[in-house]
Design a protein around this motif. Structure first.
Motif, PDB file in Angstrom:
ATOM      1  N   VAL A  64      -6.701   8.096  -2.378  1.00 25.30           N
ATOM      2  CA  VAL A  64      -5.826   7.186  -1.624  1.00 25.30           C
ATOM      3  C   VAL A  64      -6.377   6.998  -0.223  1.00 25.30           C
ATOM      4  O   VAL A  64      -6.478   5.871   0.286  1.00 25.30           O
ATOM      5  CB  VAL A  64      -4.376   7.739  -1.584  1.00 25.30           C
ATOM      6  CG1 VAL A  64      -3.513   6.922  -0.635  1.00 25.30           C
ATOM      7  CG2 VAL A  64      -3.771   7.746  -2.978  1.00 25.30           C
ATOM      8  N   ASP A 122      -0.708  14.462   5.949  1.00 27.81           N
ATOM      9  CA  ASP A 122      -0.400  14.252   4.542  1.00 27.81           C
ATOM     10  C   ASP A 122       1.093  14.523   4.338  1.00 27.81           C
ATOM     11  O   ASP A 122       1.602  15.561   4.793  1.00 27.81           O
ATOM     12  CB  ASP A 122      -1.255  15.218   3.710  1.00 27.81           C
ATOM     13  CG  ASP A 122      -1.169  14.937   2.220  1.00 27.81           C
ATOM     14  OD1 ASP A 122      -0.083  14.546   1.726  1.00 27.81           O
ATOM     15  OD2 ASP A 122      -2.188  15.135   1.538  1.00 27.81           O
ATOM     16  N   HIS A 170       1.732   5.357  -4.572  1.00 22.85           N
ATOM     17  CA  HIS A 170       0.468   5.732  -5.215  1.00 22.85           C
ATOM     18  C   HIS A 170       0.481   7.179  -5.717  1.00 22.85           C
ATOM     19  O   HIS A 170      -0.558   7.678  -6.154  1.00 22.85           O
ATOM     20  CB  HIS A 170      -0.691   5.563  -4.229  1.00 22.85           C
ATOM     21  CG  HIS A 170      -0.793   4.179  -3.657  1.00 22.85           C
ATOM     22  ND1 HIS A 170      -0.893   3.055  -4.457  1.00 22.85           N
ATOM     23  CD2 HIS A 170      -0.799   3.735  -2.382  1.00 22.85           C
ATOM     24  CE1 HIS A 170      -0.952   1.976  -3.686  1.00 22.85           C
ATOM     25  NE2 HIS A 170      -0.895   2.355  -2.442  1.00 22.85           N
ATOM     26  N   SER A 223       5.117   4.185   0.856  1.00 18.66           N
ATOM     27  CA  SER A 223       4.032   5.163   0.988  1.00 18.66           C
ATOM     28  C   SER A 223       4.015   6.179  -0.149  1.00 18.66           C
ATOM     29  O   SER A 223       3.093   6.977  -0.256  1.00 18.66           O
ATOM     30  CB  SER A 223       4.121   5.873   2.344  1.00 18.66           C
ATOM     31  OG  SER A 223       5.418   6.375   2.565  1.00 18.66           O
TER      32      SER A 223
HETATM   33  C1  LIG Z   1       1.267   0.516   0.599  1.00 18.22           C
HETATM   34  S1  LIG Z   1       0.715   1.235   2.117  1.00 18.22           S
HETATM   35  C2  LIG Z   1       2.186   1.054   3.118  1.00 18.22           C
HETATM   36  C3  LIG Z   1       1.891   1.201   4.584  1.00 18.22           C
HETATM   37  C4  LIG Z   1       3.084   0.950   5.503  1.00 18.22           C
HETATM   38  N1  LIG Z   1       4.183   1.861   5.225  1.00 18.22           N
HETATM   39  C5  LIG Z   1       3.528  -0.509   5.403  1.00 18.22           C
HETATM   40  O1  LIG Z   1       4.533  -0.798   4.732  1.00 18.22           O
HETATM   41  O2  LIG Z   1       2.848  -1.370   5.951  1.00 18.22           O
HETATM   42  C6  LIG Z   1       0.723   2.988   1.695  1.00 18.22           C
HETATM   43  C7  LIG Z   1       0.338   3.888   2.883  1.00 18.22           C
HETATM   44  O3  LIG Z   1       0.706   5.229   2.568  1.00 18.22           O
HETATM   45  C8  LIG Z   1      -0.329   6.086   2.974  1.00 18.22           C
HETATM   46  N2  LIG Z   1      -0.242   7.311   2.161  1.00 18.22           N
HETATM   47  C9  LIG Z   1      -0.334   7.407   0.811  1.00 18.22           C
HETATM   48  N3  LIG Z   1      -0.210   8.687   0.425  1.00 18.22           N
HETATM   49  C10 LIG Z   1      -0.034   9.415   1.561  1.00 18.22           C
HETATM   50  C11 LIG Z   1       0.167  10.803   1.824  1.00 18.22           C
HETATM   51  N4  LIG Z   1       0.175  11.707   0.835  1.00 18.22           N
HETATM   52  N5  LIG Z   1       0.327  11.198   3.093  1.00 18.22           N
HETATM   53  C12 LIG Z   1       0.301  10.292   4.124  1.00 18.22           C
HETATM   54  N6  LIG Z   1       0.110   8.970   3.933  1.00 18.22           N
HETATM   55  C13 LIG Z   1      -0.046   8.529   2.664  1.00 18.22           C
HETATM   56  C14 LIG Z   1      -1.607   5.288   2.746  1.00 18.22           C
HETATM   57  O4  LIG Z   1      -2.695   5.790   3.491  1.00 18.22           O
HETATM   58  C15 LIG Z   1      -1.160   3.896   3.183  1.00 18.22           C
HETATM   59  O5  LIG Z   1      -1.380   3.683   4.557  1.00 18.22           O
END
Ligand SMILES: C[S@@+](CC[C@H](N)C(=O)[O-])C[C@H]1O[C@@H](n2cnc3c(N)ncnc32)[C@H](O)[C@@H]1O
Length: 243
Positions: free
Chosen positions: A28, A118, A140, A137
């Motif tokens: 990710v 994370d 995934h 977030s």
């Molecule tokens: C679909 S994007 C959404 C970003 C933001 N919340 C928005 O709506 O514009 C998903 C985000 O979640 C972050 N992400 C995914 N898994 C994560 C984790 N385990 N810890 C921190 N961030 C995470 C990704 O890096 C990405 O920036």
């Protein structure tokens, strides 16, 4: 939220598979590091691409948080929701896995502090937040990782703190509904999960987070699924958290 926006992803670029997700975090992070600059440009820094309901949910969340309390935008990406919360008068900090997404966020939202982290092991003290936002977030991550995130949300929220989760709604969250292999002109490798609202609320409920409201809106603008928004409140006692 359409992920990614329909204009950036042709239907032929989507590959749907029922294979289970790999480890999660590193894949990710690598994918979002790759798309960061284009994500900011294509999705935009306001909430313009989002529908009325998204803005309404964010406002309801902001008004539910204790006045003056700090909110964590967890998985904040390039900072568009953090920026909107800040505009609503909320004291907000952003956390994300992807250093490149955060580089863009810090560039475009200088007034908001951001840190790498994370959601399965947040760099925040117990009870540090009055509110936590997980805006698409968790989409995934497989259930076992979302379970770990839920424990962390509960740990970092103060008693009475509010959690808001935006997610994609589907009938079975136990396996990816599809895989994103191309986004914003780049190759990526991202499983996409869609979850039943009841299942997600039950998962969060196991960590002392009680549902206070839910909104489900139908697909809009080429989205393949309904979108869900849930607000939950942390109870007085949560294992491993400040009480
Ligand atoms: C679909 S994007 C959404 C970003 C933001 N919340 C928005 O709506 O514009 C998903 C985000 O979640 C972050 N992400 C995914 N898994 C994560 C984790 N385990 N810890 C921190 N961030 C995470 C990704 O890096 C990405 O920036």
């Amino acid at each position: 939220m359409t992920f990614p926006p329909p204009r950036a992803l042709a239907p032929a670029e989507r590959t749907v598979s029922s294979r289970r997700a790999p480890g999660g975090g590193p894949a990710v992070r690598a994918s979002y590091d790759t798309v960061a600059e284009d994500d900011a440009e294509l999705v935009g820094q306001g909430m313009e691409p989002e529908a009325t309901w998204e803005r309404a949910v964010l406002r309801a969340f902001a008004e539910s948080v204790a006045p003056g309390g700090r909110v964590g935008d967890l998985g904040c990406g390039t900072g568009r929701t953090a920026g909107r919360l800040r505009g609503l008068g909320v004291s907000v900090l952003g956390v994300d896995l992807s250093p490149q997404m955060l580089r863009v966020a810090a560039r475009d939202h200088r007034e908001v502090p951001f840190r790498t982290g994370d959601m399965t092991r947040l760099p925040l003290a117990p009870g540090a937040l009055a509110g936590a936002l997980a805006w698409y977030s968790t989409v995934h991550s497989p259930d076992e990782q979302v379970e770990a995130m839920a424990a962390e949300f509960a740990r970092v929220l103060a008693p009475g703190g509010v959690l808001c989760v935006a997610f994609k709604v589907g009938a079975d969250g136990s396996a990816p509904a599809g895989w994103l292999r191309h986004a914003y002109g780049h190759e990526v490798r991202l499983p996409v999960y869609r979850r039943p609202v009841d299942a997600l609320c039950a998962l969060l409920g196991r960590h002392g987070l009680t549902e206070t409201a839910r909104v489900v809106r139908g697909p809009d603008g080429g989205e393949p699924s309904p979108q869900g928004f849930v607000l939950l409140r942390r109870g007085a006692r949560v294992a491993g958290s400040a009480s």
